[in-house]
Design an enzyme around this catalytic site. Structure first.
Site, PDB file in Angstrom:
ATOM      1  N   LYS A  11       0.828  -1.208   0.000  1.00  0.00           N
ATOM      2  CA  LYS A  11       0.000   0.000   0.000  1.00  0.00           C
ATOM      3  C   LYS A  11       0.871   1.271   0.000  1.00  0.00           C
ATOM      4  CE  LYS A  11      -3.909  -2.282   2.301  1.00  0.00           C
ATOM      5  NZ  LYS A  11      -4.858  -2.180   3.451  1.00  0.00           N
ATOM      6  N   TYR A  51     -12.602  -1.894  -3.350  1.00  0.00           N
ATOM      7  CA  TYR A  51     -13.059  -2.029  -1.965  1.00  0.00           C
ATOM      8  C   TYR A  51     -14.578  -1.905  -1.842  1.00  0.00           C
ATOM      9  CZ  TYR A  51      -8.291  -2.026  -0.041  1.00  0.00           C
ATOM     10  OH  TYR A  51      -7.008  -2.366   0.303  1.00  0.00           O
ATOM     11  N   ASN A 114      -1.898   0.366   6.813  1.00  0.00           N
ATOM     12  CA  ASN A 114      -1.367  -0.892   7.339  1.00  0.00           C
ATOM     13  C   ASN A 114      -0.515  -1.692   6.357  1.00  0.00           C
ATOM     14  OD1 ASN A 114      -3.443  -1.733   5.758  1.00  0.00           O
ATOM     15  ND2 ASN A 114      -4.581  -2.802   7.362  1.00  0.00           N
ATOM     16  N   HIS A 117      -2.039  -5.438   1.679  1.00  0.00           N
ATOM     17  CA  HIS A 117      -3.341  -6.097   1.522  1.00  0.00           C
ATOM     18  C   HIS A 117      -3.115  -7.577   1.280  1.00  0.00           C
ATOM     19  CE1 HIS A 117      -7.380  -6.991  -0.033  1.00  0.00           C
ATOM     20  NE2 HIS A 117      -6.772  -7.705  -0.947  1.00  0.00           N
ATOM     21  N   GLU A 128      -9.721 -10.229  -7.218  1.00  0.00           N
ATOM     22  CA  GLU A 128      -8.747  -9.145  -7.055  1.00  0.00           C
ATOM     23  C   GLU A 128      -7.584  -9.281  -8.041  1.00  0.00           C
ATOM     24  OE1 GLU A 128      -9.883  -8.716  -2.323  1.00  0.00           O
ATOM     25  OE2 GLU A 128      -7.900  -9.478  -2.877  1.00  0.00           O
TER      26      GLU A 128
HETATM   27  P1  IDP Z   1      -7.946  -6.527   6.010  1.00  0.00           P
HETATM   28  O1  IDP Z   1      -7.123  -5.639   5.084  1.00  0.00           O
HETATM   29  O2  IDP Z   1      -7.157  -7.002   7.192  1.00  0.00           O
HETATM   30  O3  IDP Z   1      -8.653  -7.634   5.277  1.00  0.00           O
HETATM   31  P2  IDP Z   1     -10.528  -5.188   6.141  1.00  0.00           P
HETATM   32  O4  IDP Z   1     -11.435  -5.253   7.327  1.00  0.00           O
HETATM   33  O5  IDP Z   1     -10.884  -5.981   4.923  1.00  0.00           O
HETATM   34  O6  IDP Z   1      -9.068  -5.577   6.655  1.00  0.00           O
HETATM   35  O7  IDP Z   1     -10.383  -3.657   5.758  1.00  0.00           O
HETATM   36  C1  IDP Z   1      -9.789  -3.273   4.527  1.00  0.00           C
HETATM   37  C2  IDP Z   1      -8.834  -2.132   4.800  1.00  0.00           C
HETATM   38  O8  IDP Z   1      -9.572  -0.990   5.249  1.00  0.00           O
HETATM   39  C3  IDP Z   1      -7.810  -2.367   5.901  1.00  0.00           C
HETATM   40  O9  IDP Z   1      -6.687  -3.107   5.481  1.00  0.00           O
HETATM   41  C4  IDP Z   1      -7.453  -0.948   6.303  1.00  0.00           C
HETATM   42  O10 IDP Z   1      -6.536  -0.344   5.372  1.00  0.00           O
HETATM   43  C5  IDP Z   1      -8.807  -0.248   6.178  1.00  0.00           C
HETATM   44  N1  IDP Z   1      -9.515  -0.238   7.465  1.00  0.00           N
HETATM   45  C6  IDP Z   1     -10.135  -1.286   8.074  1.00  0.00           C
HETATM   46  N2  IDP Z   1     -10.671  -0.926   9.258  1.00  0.00           N
HETATM   47  C7  IDP Z   1     -10.381   0.395   9.399  1.00  0.00           C
HETATM   48  C8  IDP Z   1     -10.666   1.355  10.419  1.00  0.00           C
HETATM   49  O11 IDP Z   1     -11.299   1.053  11.445  1.00  0.00           O
HETATM   50  N3  IDP Z   1     -10.203   2.625  10.220  1.00  0.00           N
HETATM   51  C9  IDP Z   1      -9.500   2.981   9.083  1.00  0.00           C
HETATM   52  N4  IDP Z   1      -9.218   2.105   8.096  1.00  0.00           N
HETATM   53  C10 IDP Z   1      -9.639   0.838   8.252  1.00  0.00           C
HETATM   54 MG    MG Z   2     -10.133  -7.568   3.842  1.00  0.00          MG
END
Ligand code: IDP
Ligand code: MG
Length: 139
Positions: A11, A51, A114, A117, A128
């Site tokens: 990312k 997304y 984070n 992905h 994807e």
């Molecule tokens: P994942 O990437 O671990 O599968 P998901 O719940 O699918 O997590 O969420 C997709 C992405 O959305 C996350 O990787 C993160 O970048 C963002 N995200 C998820 N939850 C939050 C939040 O509470 N605040 C801000 N960004 C979030």
């Molecule tokens: Mg996810």
């Protein structure tokens, strides 16, 4: 075939922070083979579509803004049990909850920013991967 593949993105924060090489080295060292890869910059429309499952979540706007804030590296990876093993390697969404040694523990800034992905299921990996790569770009 699909069960042995997953999809990843390094990312914008990972690229911006200069961590792409270290993250790719870790991924390869864990036995994942690169089947497709590109350096690209998502448009707003692409990030929204990628997304789309999160469209109703409160962080959707923030997520789209972040994912379009700079270039990313997209890749298809192959390994036995690829989806589950890669999720284990990246760690929990929130780096504060990610296990030691995981990519997010090592390199993520926050739950939103984070670093990486990873597809959450074989069907997601298929969707994807096809979102980012034409068949003749997968080797
Ligand atoms: P994942 O990437 O671990 O599968 P998901 O719940 O699918 O997590 O969420 C997709 C992405 O959305 C996350 O990787 C993160 O970048 C963002 N995200 C998820 N939850 C939050 C939040 O509470 N605040 C801000 N960004 C979030
Ligand atoms: Mg996810």
């Amino acid at each position: 075939m699909a069960t042995n593949r997953t999809f990843t993105m390094l990312k914008p924060d990972a690229i911006e922070g200069g961590n792409a090489g270290k993250i790719l080295d870790l991924i390869i060292s864990k036995g994942f083979k690169i089947k497709a890869m590109k350096f690209t910059h998502l448009s707003e429309a692409q990030a929204k579509e990628f997304y789309i499952e999160h469209a109703e979540r409160p962080f959707y706007g923030e997520l789209v803004e972040y994912m379009t804030s700079g270039p990313i590296i997209a890749a298809i990876l192959e390994k036995d049990n690829a989806v589950a093993d890669f999720r284990a390697l990246i760690g929990a969404t929130d780096p504060a909850e990610a296990a030691d040694g995981t990519i997010r523990k090592l390199y993520a800034e926050s739950k939103g920013r984070n670093a990486v992905h990873g597809s959450d299921a074989d069907a997601s990996a298929e969707r994807e991967g096809a979102f980012h790569f034409a068949p003749n770009e997968i080797f």
